[in-house]
Design a protein around this motif. Structure first.
Motif, mmCIF file in Angstrom:
data_model
loop_
_atom_site.group_PDB
_atom_site.id
_atom_site.type_symbol
_atom_site.label_atom_id
_atom_site.label_comp_id
_atom_site.label_asym_id
_atom_site.label_seq_id
_atom_site.Cartn_x
_atom_site.Cartn_y
_atom_site.Cartn_z
ATOM 1 N N VAL A 172 0.840 -1.195 0.000
ATOM 2 C CA VAL A 172 0.000 0.000 0.000
ATOM 3 C C VAL A 172 0.873 1.242 0.000
ATOM 4 O O VAL A 172 1.781 1.373 0.834
ATOM 5 C CB VAL A 172 -0.923 0.026 1.237
ATOM 6 N N VAL A 173 0.622 2.146 -0.943
ATOM 7 C CA VAL A 173 1.233 3.474 -0.892
ATOM 8 C C VAL A 173 0.217 4.387 -0.214
ATOM 9 O O VAL A 173 -0.749 4.827 -0.826
ATOM 10 C CB VAL A 173 1.585 4.005 -2.294
ATOM 11 N N ASP A 174 0.445 4.664 1.062
ATOM 12 C CA ASP A 174 -0.497 5.441 1.865
ATOM 13 C C ASP A 174 0.007 6.883 1.945
ATOM 14 O O ASP A 174 0.488 7.333 2.992
ATOM 15 C CB ASP A 174 -0.622 4.819 3.255
ATOM 16 N N GLU A 175 -0.124 7.590 0.829
ATOM 17 C CA GLU A 175 0.469 8.920 0.716
ATOM 18 C C GLU A 175 -0.012 9.871 1.796
ATOM 19 O O GLU A 175 0.773 10.579 2.421
ATOM 20 C CB GLU A 175 0.169 9.495 -0.670
ATOM 21 N N MET A 177 -1.688 8.892 4.499
ATOM 22 C CA MET A 177 -1.844 8.150 5.750
ATOM 23 C C MET A 177 -3.303 8.017 6.158
ATOM 24 O O MET A 177 -3.674 8.185 7.320
ATOM 25 C CB MET A 177 -1.013 8.800 6.859
ATOM 26 N N GLU A 178 -4.153 7.689 5.168
ATOM 27 C CA GLU A 178 -5.586 7.549 5.422
ATOM 28 C C GLU A 178 -6.063 6.106 5.330
ATOM 29 O O GLU A 178 -7.171 5.805 5.771
ATOM 30 C CB GLU A 178 -6.375 8.417 4.436
ATOM 31 N N LEU A 179 -5.267 5.217 4.751
ATOM 32 C CA LEU A 179 -5.688 3.820 4.625
ATOM 33 C C LEU A 179 -5.318 3.019 5.869
ATOM 34 O O LEU A 179 -6.177 2.410 6.505
ATOM 35 C CB LEU A 179 -5.064 3.191 3.376
ATOM 36 N N ALA A 180 -4.038 3.006 6.214
ATOM 37 C CA ALA A 180 -3.592 2.269 7.395
ATOM 38 C C ALA A 180 -3.526 3.171 8.617
ATOM 39 O O ALA A 180 -3.614 2.702 9.743
ATOM 40 C CB ALA A 180 -2.228 1.642 7.139
ATOM 41 N N CYS A 181 -3.342 4.485 8.376
ATOM 42 C CA CYS A 181 -3.216 5.452 9.475
ATOM 43 C C CYS A 181 -2.125 5.013 10.457
ATOM 44 O O CYS A 181 -2.362 4.909 11.666
ATOM 45 C CB CYS A 181 -4.536 5.637 10.213
ATOM 46 N N CYS A 182 -0.928 4.740 9.928
ATOM 47 C CA CYS A 182 0.162 4.256 10.771
ATOM 48 C C CYS A 182 0.579 5.317 11.788
ATOM 49 O O CYS A 182 0.686 6.498 11.462
ATOM 50 C CB CYS A 182 1.362 3.865 9.919
ATOM 51 N N LEU A 183 0.822 4.875 13.000
ATOM 52 C CA LEU A 183 1.281 5.730 14.084
ATOM 53 C C LEU A 183 2.433 5.015 14.772
ATOM 54 O O LEU A 183 2.266 3.913 15.281
ATOM 55 C CB LEU A 183 0.145 5.994 15.072
ATOM 56 N N ASP A 196 1.888 -4.800 3.360
ATOM 57 C CA ASP A 196 2.978 -3.896 3.727
ATOM 58 C C ASP A 196 2.566 -2.473 3.373
ATOM 59 O O ASP A 196 2.002 -2.233 2.303
ATOM 60 C CB ASP A 196 4.263 -4.266 2.976
ATOM 61 N N VAL A 197 2.865 -1.537 4.267
ATOM 62 C CA VAL A 197 2.406 -0.156 4.096
ATOM 63 C C VAL A 197 3.595 0.793 4.016
ATOM 64 O O VAL A 197 4.470 0.785 4.887
ATOM 65 C CB VAL A 197 1.487 0.271 5.258
ATOM 66 N N LEU A 198 3.615 1.589 2.968
ATOM 67 C CA LEU A 198 4.609 2.646 2.806
ATOM 68 C C LEU A 198 3.868 3.970 2.933
ATOM 69 O O LEU A 198 3.027 4.311 2.091
ATOM 70 C CB LEU A 198 5.282 2.537 1.435
ATOM 71 N N SER A 199 4.167 4.719 3.983
ATOM 72 C CA SER A 199 3.386 5.911 4.318
ATOM 73 C C SER A 199 4.131 7.202 3.988
ATOM 74 O O SER A 199 5.366 7.254 4.003
ATOM 75 C CB SER A 199 3.050 5.928 5.815
ATOM 76 N N MET A 214 9.585 -5.023 -1.998
ATOM 77 C CA MET A 214 8.606 -5.835 -1.291
ATOM 78 C C MET A 214 8.016 -6.981 -2.109
ATOM 79 O O MET A 214 7.242 -7.791 -1.578
ATOM 80 C CB MET A 214 7.452 -4.953 -0.778
ATOM 81 N N ASN A 215 8.307 -7.067 -3.395
ATOM 82 C CA ASN A 215 7.800 -8.151 -4.236
ATOM 83 C C ASN A 215 6.283 -8.331 -4.091
ATOM 84 O O ASN A 215 5.789 -9.409 -3.762
ATOM 85 C CB ASN A 215 8.505 -9.467 -3.896
ATOM 86 N N PRO A 216 5.518 -7.279 -4.327
ATOM 87 C CA PRO A 216 4.059 -7.386 -4.134
ATOM 88 C C PRO A 216 3.373 -8.101 -5.296
ATOM 89 O O PRO A 216 3.864 -8.093 -6.428
ATOM 90 C CB PRO A 216 3.622 -5.924 -4.087
ATOM 91 N N GLN A 217 2.239 -8.712 -4.984
ATOM 92 C CA GLN A 217 1.349 -9.228 -6.028
ATOM 93 C C GLN A 217 0.318 -8.161 -6.411
ATOM 94 O O GLN A 217 -0.146 -8.123 -7.542
ATOM 95 C CB GLN A 217 0.651 -10.489 -5.541
ATOM 96 N N TRP A 218 -0.056 -7.340 -5.432
ATOM 97 C CA TRP A 218 -0.988 -6.239 -5.640
ATOM 98 C C TRP A 218 -0.390 -4.970 -5.038
ATOM 99 O O TRP A 218 0.294 -5.021 -4.015
ATOM 100 C CB TRP A 218 -2.326 -6.497 -4.939
ATOM 101 N N ILE A 219 -0.672 -3.832 -5.659
ATOM 102 C CA ILE A 219 -0.361 -2.533 -5.082
ATOM 103 C C ILE A 219 -1.667 -1.750 -4.992
ATOM 104 O O ILE A 219 -2.423 -1.674 -5.967
ATOM 105 C CB ILE A 219 0.679 -1.761 -5.916
#
Length: 287
Positions: A172-175, A177-183, A196-199, A214-219
């Motif tokens: 996930v490209v969480d530009e 920070m609204e999808l995963a909301c990593c803190l 995997d989340v890239l924020s 990250m060798n993703p199958q989906w982005i």
């Protein structure tokens, strides 16, 4: 009052929390708006109402900002300069004030004049039918709908399901920070055990980094709005990557009328279309 609302209101002074808790809207609360010099406004059920006998002062805004940053405004500058603070539980405090620029870039916000406290709710299962469709049609999917129709909520749940149920590797490209909301490195909302989340990075650079590392199958990406995003998606698709992407469009025709999305359609990357209808039902079909 729901646990989500209770958690989000922790950054408010006790008197404000208690006043909001006494309102009949509290259980369905979506946003609380603080504008300096006016009353506190509550948004729920698509209506905004005034919190009786309330006035937003500079001191109140400062108290909320201090609580939201755990009394370390300096440490939160990386997101404050983007106009928000991510809170525990995935809630978000939007900020407006005086933007300070240097070399053409915003370095911080000062003299905060208004805030928008947005309550995050994760609607688990809302993407079940869309996920079932992807299981039998495992190709890139474009999610469309009108503004505020629930595209981000649907995308989030779709990521969670295909990660946990189908065991697909999702990046996930969480530009914003609204999808995963990593803190502090911890996703505040559930996106699945194989995600995997890239924020905090633009979509174009984020896609390139994820492909290398990250060798993703989906982005998965939320809100494609720029030609650079489209170009990055096209390049990555040549590597066999499948995409989950949201876009603002009320229907197929609207999608084809918007210049940025026209280029996306011409590239023929997306084979699945997921539409959120006005009644919030979800329709899945081939592109």
């Amino acid at each position: 009052m729901t646990d989500e609302v209770r958690q989000a209101l922790r950054i408010c002074p006790l008197a404000v929390r208690e006043a909001i808790e006494r309102t009949p809207l509290c259980g369905s609360l979506e946003e609380v708006r603080f504008r300096c010099g006016t009353s506190i406004r509550l948004y729920a059920n698509r209506k905004e109402t005034e919190l009786p006998h309330s006035t937003v002062t500079k001191e109140l805004l400062q108290d909320i900002l201090s609580a939201a940053t755990e009394h370390s405004v300096y440490a939160a500058q990386s997101t404050i300069r983007q106009g928000f603070i991510t809170l525990a539980g995935g809630h978000r405090l939007g900020l407006c004030g005086m933007a300070v620029e240097k070399d053409g870039e915003v370095t911080t916000l000062r003299d905060i004049s208004s805030m928008n406290l947005r309550i995050a709710r994760q609607h688990l299962g809302c993407a079940d039918s869309a996920a079932d469709y992807l299981w039998t049609h495992p190709r890139s999917a474009l999610i469309i709908g009108a503004p505020a129709s629930g595209k981000t909520t649907l995308l989030r749940d779709l990521i969670r399901i295909i990660s946990d149920r189908f065991l697909w590797r999702v990046s996930v490209v969480d530009e914003r920070m609204e999808l995963a909301c990593c803190l502090d490195g911890m996703p505040q909302l559930r996106l699945g055990a194989h995600t995997d989340v890239l924020s905090g990075i633009c979509k174009q650079r984020g896609i390139e980094m994820l492909l290398r590392t990250m060798n993703p199958q989906w982005i998965a990406l939320d809100e494609i709005t720029a030609e650079a995003d489209v170009e990055a998606i096209v390049r990555a698709s040549y590597c066999g990557i499948r995409f989950l992407v949201t876009a603002h469009a009320v229907g197929r025709e609207d999608l084809h009328h918007r210049p940025v999305y026209q280029k996306l359609m011409q590239a023929q990357i997306f084979e699945n279309l997921i539409t959120i209808l006005p009644n919030r039902q979800v329709r899945t079909e081939g592109m």
